[in-house]
Design a protein around this motif. Structure first.
Motif, PDB file in Angstrom:
ATOM      1  N   ALA A  78       0.828  -1.221   0.000  1.00 29.32           N
ATOM      2  CA  ALA A  78       0.000   0.000   0.000  1.00 29.32           C
ATOM      3  C   ALA A  78       0.854   1.260   0.000  1.00 29.32           C
ATOM      4  CB  ALA A  78      -0.936  -0.025   1.210  1.00 29.32           C
ATOM      5  N   ALA A  79       1.961   1.225   0.738  1.00 27.72           N
ATOM      6  CA  ALA A  79       2.783   2.447   0.863  1.00 27.72           C
ATOM      7  C   ALA A  79       3.429   2.824  -0.466  1.00 27.72           C
ATOM      8  CB  ALA A  79       3.842   2.228   1.927  1.00 27.72           C
ATOM      9  N   ALA A  80       3.587   1.855  -1.359  1.00 29.59           N
ATOM     10  CA  ALA A  80       4.298   2.121  -2.621  1.00 29.59           C
ATOM     11  C   ALA A  80       3.433   2.912  -3.607  1.00 29.59           C
ATOM     12  CB  ALA A  80       4.741   0.808  -3.258  1.00 29.59           C
ATOM     13  N   LEU A  81       2.083   2.787  -3.458  1.00 27.08           N
ATOM     14  CA  LEU A  81       1.216   3.366  -4.508  1.00 27.08           C
ATOM     15  C   LEU A  81       1.254   4.899  -4.496  1.00 27.08           C
ATOM     16  CD1 LEU A  81      -0.714   1.694  -6.472  1.00 27.08           C
ATOM     17  CD2 LEU A  81       0.323   0.374  -4.678  1.00 27.08           C
ATOM     18  N   PRO A  82       0.908   5.613  -3.424  1.00 28.27           N
ATOM     19  CA  PRO A  82       0.375   5.094  -2.154  1.00 28.27           C
ATOM     20  C   PRO A  82      -1.123   4.878  -2.222  1.00 28.27           C
ATOM     21  CG  PRO A  82       0.623   7.464  -1.997  1.00 28.27           C
ATOM     22  CD  PRO A  82       1.073   7.094  -3.379  1.00 28.27           C
ATOM     23  N   LEU A  83      -1.605   4.042  -1.272  1.00 28.20           N
ATOM     24  CA  LEU A  83      -3.035   3.762  -1.126  1.00 28.20           C
ATOM     25  C   LEU A  83      -3.479   4.224   0.256  1.00 28.20           C
ATOM     26  CD1 LEU A  83      -5.647   2.311  -2.170  1.00 28.20           C
ATOM     27  CD2 LEU A  83      -4.773   0.246  -1.012  1.00 28.20           C
ATOM     28  N   LEU A  84      -4.627   4.895   0.308  1.00 29.13           N
ATOM     29  CA  LEU A  84      -5.177   5.330   1.597  1.00 29.13           C
ATOM     30  C   LEU A  84      -6.330   4.413   2.008  1.00 29.13           C
ATOM     31  CD1 LEU A  84      -5.352   9.215   1.026  1.00 29.13           C
ATOM     32  CD2 LEU A  84      -3.449   7.841   1.945  1.00 29.13           C
ATOM     33  N   ASN A  85      -6.653   4.435   3.286  1.00 27.67           N
ATOM     34  CA  ASN A  85      -7.861   3.751   3.775  1.00 27.67           C
ATOM     35  C   ASN A  85      -9.074   4.627   3.453  1.00 27.67           C
ATOM     36  OD1 ASN A  85      -6.539   1.482   5.070  1.00 27.67           O
ATOM     37  ND2 ASN A  85      -5.793   2.964   6.596  1.00 27.67           N
TER      38      ASN A  85
ATOM     39  N   ALA B 255     -10.275   8.957  -4.305  1.00 31.48           N
ATOM     40  CA  ALA B 255      -9.607   9.639  -3.179  1.00 31.48           C
ATOM     41  C   ALA B 255      -8.601   8.736  -2.478  1.00 31.48           C
ATOM     42  CB  ALA B 255     -10.667  10.102  -2.177  1.00 31.48           C
ATOM     43  N   ARG B 256      -8.775   7.420  -2.608  1.00 24.93           N
ATOM     44  CA  ARG B 256      -7.826   6.505  -1.940  1.00 24.93           C
ATOM     45  C   ARG B 256      -6.482   6.437  -2.668  1.00 24.93           C
ATOM     46  NH1 ARG B 256     -10.152   0.874  -0.219  1.00 24.93           N
ATOM     47  NH2 ARG B 256      -8.121   0.908   0.866  1.00 24.93           N
ATOM     48  N   PHE B 257      -6.426   7.035  -3.885  1.00 25.09           N
ATOM     49  CA  PHE B 257      -5.152   7.064  -4.637  1.00 25.09           C
ATOM     50  C   PHE B 257      -4.690   8.522  -4.761  1.00 25.09           C
ATOM     51  CE2 PHE B 257      -5.187   2.680  -5.697  1.00 25.09           C
ATOM     52  CZ  PHE B 257      -6.493   2.322  -5.995  1.00 25.09           C
ATOM     53  N   PRO B 258      -3.996   9.031  -3.775  1.00 23.16           N
ATOM     54  CA  PRO B 258      -3.600  10.453  -3.800  1.00 23.16           C
ATOM     55  C   PRO B 258      -2.718  10.821  -4.987  1.00 23.16           C
ATOM     56  CG  PRO B 258      -2.523   9.285  -1.961  1.00 23.16           C
ATOM     57  CD  PRO B 258      -3.544   8.356  -2.512  1.00 23.16           C
ATOM     58  N   HIS B 259      -2.014   9.838  -5.572  1.00 22.32           N
ATOM     59  CA  HIS B 259      -1.230  10.104  -6.793  1.00 22.32           C
ATOM     60  C   HIS B 259      -1.979   9.664  -8.041  1.00 22.32           C
ATOM     61  CE1 HIS B 259       2.855  10.071  -4.412  1.00 22.32           C
ATOM     62  NE2 HIS B 259       1.987  10.947  -3.966  1.00 22.32           N
ATOM     63  N   ARG B 260      -3.280   9.372  -7.909  1.00 19.65           N
ATOM     64  CA  ARG B 260      -4.093   8.801  -8.964  1.00 19.65           C
ATOM     65  C   ARG B 260      -3.551   7.392  -9.315  1.00 19.65           C
ATOM     66  NH1 ARG B 260      -4.719  12.965 -13.796  1.00 19.65           N
ATOM     67  NH2 ARG B 260      -2.436  13.088 -13.590  1.00 19.65           N
ATOM     68  N   THR B 261      -4.143   6.720 -10.294  1.00 17.81           N
ATOM     69  CA  THR B 261      -3.676   5.385 -10.669  1.00 17.81           C
ATOM     70  C   THR B 261      -4.085   5.079 -12.109  1.00 17.81           C
ATOM     71  OG1 THR B 261      -3.748   3.001 -10.106  1.00 17.81           O
ATOM     72  CG2 THR B 261      -5.787   4.276  -9.774  1.00 17.81           C
ATOM     73  N   ASN B 262      -3.297   4.263 -12.762  1.00 15.04           N
ATOM     74  CA  ASN B 262      -3.708   3.678 -14.047  1.00 15.04           C
ATOM     75  C   ASN B 262      -4.634   2.510 -13.734  1.00 15.04           C
ATOM     76  OD1 ASN B 262      -1.771   5.138 -15.995  1.00 15.04           O
ATOM     77  ND2 ASN B 262      -0.417   4.398 -14.369  1.00 15.04           N
ATOM     78  N   VAL B 263      -5.547   2.207 -14.614  1.00 15.44           N
ATOM     79  CA  VAL B 263      -6.573   1.199 -14.330  1.00 15.44           C
ATOM     80  C   VAL B 263      -6.648   0.189 -15.470  1.00 15.44           C
ATOM     81  CG1 VAL B 263      -8.993   0.802 -13.681  1.00 15.44           C
ATOM     82  CG2 VAL B 263      -7.891   2.997 -13.137  1.00 15.44           C
ATOM     83  N   GLN B 264      -6.669  -1.105 -15.097  1.00 14.08           N
ATOM     84  CA  GLN B 264      -6.811  -2.168 -16.095  1.00 14.08           C
ATOM     85  C   GLN B 264      -8.010  -3.051 -15.700  1.00 14.08           C
ATOM     86  OE1 GLN B 264      -3.755  -2.087 -14.214  1.00 14.08           O
ATOM     87  NE2 GLN B 264      -3.051  -0.446 -15.525  1.00 14.08           N
ATOM     88  N   PHE B 265      -8.867  -3.303 -16.675  1.00 20.92           N
ATOM     89  CA  PHE B 265      -9.988  -4.229 -16.483  1.00 20.92           C
ATOM     90  C   PHE B 265      -9.576  -5.546 -17.137  1.00 20.92           C
ATOM     91  CE2 PHE B 265     -12.803  -1.211 -14.598  1.00 20.92           C
ATOM     92  CZ  PHE B 265     -12.351   0.009 -15.095  1.00 20.92           C
TER      93      PHE B 265
END
Ligand SMILES: N[C@@H](CCC[C@H](N)C(=O)O)C(=O)O
Length: 325
Positions: A157-164, A221-231
């Motif tokens: 989680a810390a690498a993303l980072p991911l929030l609760n 909001a749980r991805f403060p640096h945003r994220t790429n998304v794959q389905f």
């Protein structure tokens, strides 16, 4: 005859025709695509264009600019054999990204196209971005087959980072974690392979799903640096199918780091073998997942165009706020 092209030549001191020399040296931009994921390469040895978030947005605009999913700016130092070649990567919204499986492979081909020399011989060399060093190789110049190593992904989680949900930093594994998006309760796998990714297993990946749900996950909001998304749909242990919504670029026909992220997640979840074909709307790539966790991407890259900015566009690019400073 003209002397060696600055940086590299087919043979040290090899001469080029004036036309070839000027075409290689005095060109504003070089456009490439990897299965429809397209980038504009701005080479500071060929143009003095200031590469800023504003100029990137204009260059990438598909109506008022050249049009692309992103910009590769480099080499940021004189390329020398055996020395990592630094470059910068930008999404079409002007944001900086740490790694791009496709962008790195396109830049590798650019070095071979413009400078030939050891870049074009199939020998591995290293590209350097803010996310670290990435080994690349041109396996087949005629077929445009280029390989890049993206290292070992991190499922923490810390690498993303991911929030609760409450905004506090999450901790621990990001394999099969719950994520609430509006009314939908999803189970996703998040990882970092030089940029953040969130893999969403689904029965049927579609462009509509990616365009609808993708941005709501990418900007969650749980991805403060945003994220790429794959389905992701697992077709078999050797074949994956994905649709991609990219942070900073939107819906994409293909994405190298996304293909690697989906394969890495599927491997961690025990759903695929160590070598998989990843199918995307723009075509397929091969992802190899080594026993040590390192990931290698192999696929086609093609040059689309080289050219100069017309005076009207160049005037706009030179007038952007950052450029005016
Ligand atoms: N298309 C690229 C990924 C580009 C970076 C990504 N949008 C990010 O912001 O992390 C690829 O091929 O990997």
């Amino acid at each position: 005859m003209y002397g060696a092209v600055p940086g590299r030549t087919a043979r040290p001191g090899a001469a080029l025709s004036p036309a070839t020399y000027l075409r290689r040296v005095m060109t504003d931009f070089f456009k490439y695509q990897a299965l429809g994921n397209d980038y504009v390469v701005i080479d500071p040895r060929s143009t003095g264009l200031p590469v800023t978030p504003e100029t990137v947005r204009l260059v990438c605009d598909r109506h008022f600019g050249i049009g692309a999913d992103g910009v590769v700016h480099g080499p940021l130092a004189d390329p020398r054999p055996g020395v990592p070649v630094p470059l910068a990567l930008f999404n079409s919204d002007g944001s900086v990204c740490g790694r791009s499986g496709n962008g790195l492979r396109m830049f590798a081909l650019h070095l071979a196209d413009r400078d030939a020399g050891s870049w074009a011989t199939g020998e591995p060399f290293t590209l350097r971005t803010t996310a670290g060093d990435s080994p690349v190789r041109i396996l087949d110049r005629a077929a445009g087959t280029v390989q890049v190593g993206l290292g070992r992904p991190v499922f923490e989680a810390a690498a993303l980072p991911l929030l609760n949900e409450d905004g506090t930093p999450a901790e621990g594994s990001t394999l099969s974690v719950p994520l609430t998006v509006g009314e939908q309760k999803l189970t996703v796998t998040a990882l970092d392979n030089g940029n953040p990714h969130t893999v969403v297993p689904v029965d049927e990946p579609t462009p509509e799903l990616a365009r609808d749900l993708g941005p709501r996950i990418a900007g969650h909001a749980r991805f403060p640096h945003r994220t790429n998304v794959q389905f992701l749909r697992v077709v078999s242990r050797g074949v994956l199918e994905i649709e991609v919504y990219e942070r900073g670029a939107g819906y994409a026909l293909a994405s190298g780091s996304s293909a690697c992220a989906a394969a890495s997640a599927a491997r961690q979840l025990g759903l695929c073998d160590e070598r998989v074909e990843v199918r995307m709307p723009g075509g397929s790539v091969t992802v190899t997942l080594a026993a040590d966790g390192s990931v290698t991407l192999t696929g086609e890259v093609r040059q689309v165009a080289t050219g100069d900015f017309a005076p009207a566009l160049r005037a706009l690019l030179d007038r952007t706020p950052e450029a005016a400073r």
